[in-house]
Enzyme design. Sequence first.
Site, PDB file in Angstrom:
ATOM      1  N   ARG A  57       0.835  -1.216   0.000  1.00 15.81           N
ATOM      2  CA  ARG A  57       0.000   0.000   0.000  1.00 15.81           C
ATOM      3  C   ARG A  57       0.864   1.257   0.000  1.00 15.81           C
ATOM      4  NH1 ARG A  57      -2.131   1.917   4.493  1.00 15.81           N
ATOM      5  NH2 ARG A  57      -2.430  -0.143   5.396  1.00 15.81           N
ATOM      6  N   TYR A 110     -16.484  13.374 -16.619  1.00 17.39           N
ATOM      7  CA  TYR A 110     -16.857  11.965 -16.477  1.00 17.39           C
ATOM      8  C   TYR A 110     -17.955  11.821 -15.410  1.00 17.39           C
ATOM      9  CZ  TYR A 110     -16.403   6.997 -15.629  1.00 17.39           C
ATOM     10  OH  TYR A 110     -16.664   5.667 -15.478  1.00 17.39           O
ATOM     11  N   ASP A 182      -8.439  15.738 -16.308  1.00 19.82           N
ATOM     12  CA  ASP A 182      -8.631  14.348 -16.684  1.00 19.82           C
ATOM     13  C   ASP A 182      -8.293  14.267 -18.173  1.00 19.82           C
ATOM     14  OD1 ASP A 182      -9.616  11.885 -17.551  1.00 19.82           O
ATOM     15  OD2 ASP A 182     -11.284  11.898 -16.129  1.00 19.82           O
ATOM     16  N   LYS A 207      -8.345   2.700 -19.776  1.00 22.05           N
ATOM     17  CA  LYS A 207      -8.704   2.990 -21.159  1.00 22.05           C
ATOM     18  C   LYS A 207      -7.484   2.830 -22.075  1.00 22.05           C
ATOM     19  CE  LYS A 207     -12.493   3.843 -19.020  1.00 22.05           C
ATOM     20  NZ  LYS A 207     -12.920   5.152 -18.587  1.00 22.05           N
TER      21      LYS A 207
HETATM   22  C1  LIG Z   1     -13.444   5.651 -17.436  1.00 23.40           C
HETATM   23  C2  LIG Z   1     -13.144   7.050 -17.085  1.00 23.40           C
HETATM   24  C3  LIG Z   1     -12.926   7.452 -15.757  1.00 23.40           C
HETATM   25  C4  LIG Z   1     -13.046   6.477 -14.599  1.00 23.40           C
HETATM   26  O1  LIG Z   1     -12.060   5.522 -14.642  1.00 23.40           O
HETATM   27  P1  LIG Z   1     -12.197   4.052 -13.974  1.00 23.40           P
HETATM   28  O2  LIG Z   1     -10.895   3.448 -14.300  1.00 23.40           O
HETATM   29  O3  LIG Z   1     -13.374   3.396 -14.605  1.00 23.40           O
HETATM   30  O4  LIG Z   1     -12.407   4.284 -12.502  1.00 23.40           O
HETATM   31  C5  LIG Z   1     -12.616   8.766 -15.522  1.00 23.40           C
HETATM   32  N1  LIG Z   1     -12.528   9.662 -16.506  1.00 23.40           N
HETATM   33  C6  LIG Z   1     -12.742   9.327 -17.792  1.00 23.40           C
HETATM   34  C7  LIG Z   1     -12.634  10.371 -18.832  1.00 23.40           C
HETATM   35  C8  LIG Z   1     -13.051   8.025 -18.126  1.00 23.40           C
HETATM   36  O5  LIG Z   1     -13.282   7.697 -19.408  1.00 23.40           O
END
Ligand SMILES: *Cc1c(COP(=O)(O)O)cnc(C)c1O
Length: 392
Positions: A57, A110, A182, A207
């Site tokens: 952790r 998101y 993000d 992603k």
């Molecule tokens: C999928 C996504 C998230 C969240 O990510 P997880 O790995 O599913 O927790 C946040 N921001 C964007 C733009 C995303 O496409």
Amino acid sequence: MKRDELHMSTRAVHPESHQRRTNRPVAFPIYLSATFEAADVDEQIRLEEESDTFYTRYGNPTLSAVEQAVARLEGTESALVFGSGMSAITTTLLAFLEKGDHVVFQREIYGGTFRFARELLPRFGVEVSWVDCTDLDGMQRAIRDNTRVLYLESPTNPTLRVVDLDAVAEVARSRGVKTLIDSTFATPFNSRPGDHGIDGVLHSTTKYFGGHSDLLGGALAGSREIVEQVKSYLKVLGGVMDPHAAYLLLRGIKTLGVRVDRQNRSGLAIAQAFEGQVGVRRVFYPMLSSHPQHELAERQMQGGGGVVSLELEGTLEAAKRFVNRLQLFHVAPSLGGVESLVSNPRLTSHAMLSPEEREQTGIRDSLVRLALGIEDTDDLIADIKRALAESD
Ligand SMILES: *Cc1c(COP(=O)(O)O)cnc(C)c1O
């Protein structure tokens, strides 16, 4: 060869070649251990403070390897990985906010982040304001004396609006406000927000970075100071990445450049092929000249990415039937993997918005989001063409 002179896609494949040793494994191993042994008590105290071999952790060598790779690609001093994108986002925000603080969020973010901002932050006494991501004056006006963070996302989901990073970073810096973005949809191959003065770059590595729809993960890239501050909260909040996932992520990162290159090409080709076609009212893609911020996208981004959104003629029902007729696109959430996925934002990611909020953000009933994989571009075009042409 000097490392700094190598291209990003080369560095992605050779993430730790600066620590050359002979007979080391070419693939970085999984340190599948929750805890690490020290030689004695004094050494253990030292390990807790400054190593990735104390307790997982607090850090783990496989996590360090992937953090180094992320930092290299984003061009930042440091990076930190998390168990999911949402863990990266929430841990980072919690690290910088306390009761009485104020955050300015861009409206199009998101869904999970939206819920965190709207439902959870106010419970901890944090005030939240919402601004349009292209309205610089609005952002400036929204900043107050107690504003700590300006939170951005670019390109946005699913209408692919682009945030002017230089301009926003300057506005925030002049007011002493931290900027977080993000950058999941961009990937460092299409845009590196740190180069534009953004303080913290967040990713859902589930992603593009992972790229194979087989792991959950998140990352933060930024200065050592920012990353260390967030890491101290991560140790307590506990949303760390699993070493197995870190291994898969390292493997995914090696092909990120190749994948994004294919996705950029397919994205542009598909956007161009279907703009103005019968049955398609509007195509959303940053690199189309019809995109309202095309010039900014050209200036700020190396490519438009693998998401193309089509607003179809007709009703929600017709859009659903189009989605069901596609053969090469899986009906699944997520994006950035090797296989193409498709979704109806109105019914999935944006179902919780009110009709007014959807109207404001341009999410019509007949909008379809295509998240392209790495299949042959012509096959994808043929599949979309066939699904459009088949009568209801
Ligand atoms: C999928 C996504 C998230 C969240 O990510 P997880 O790995 O599913 O927790 C946040 N921001 C964007 C733009 C995303 O496409």
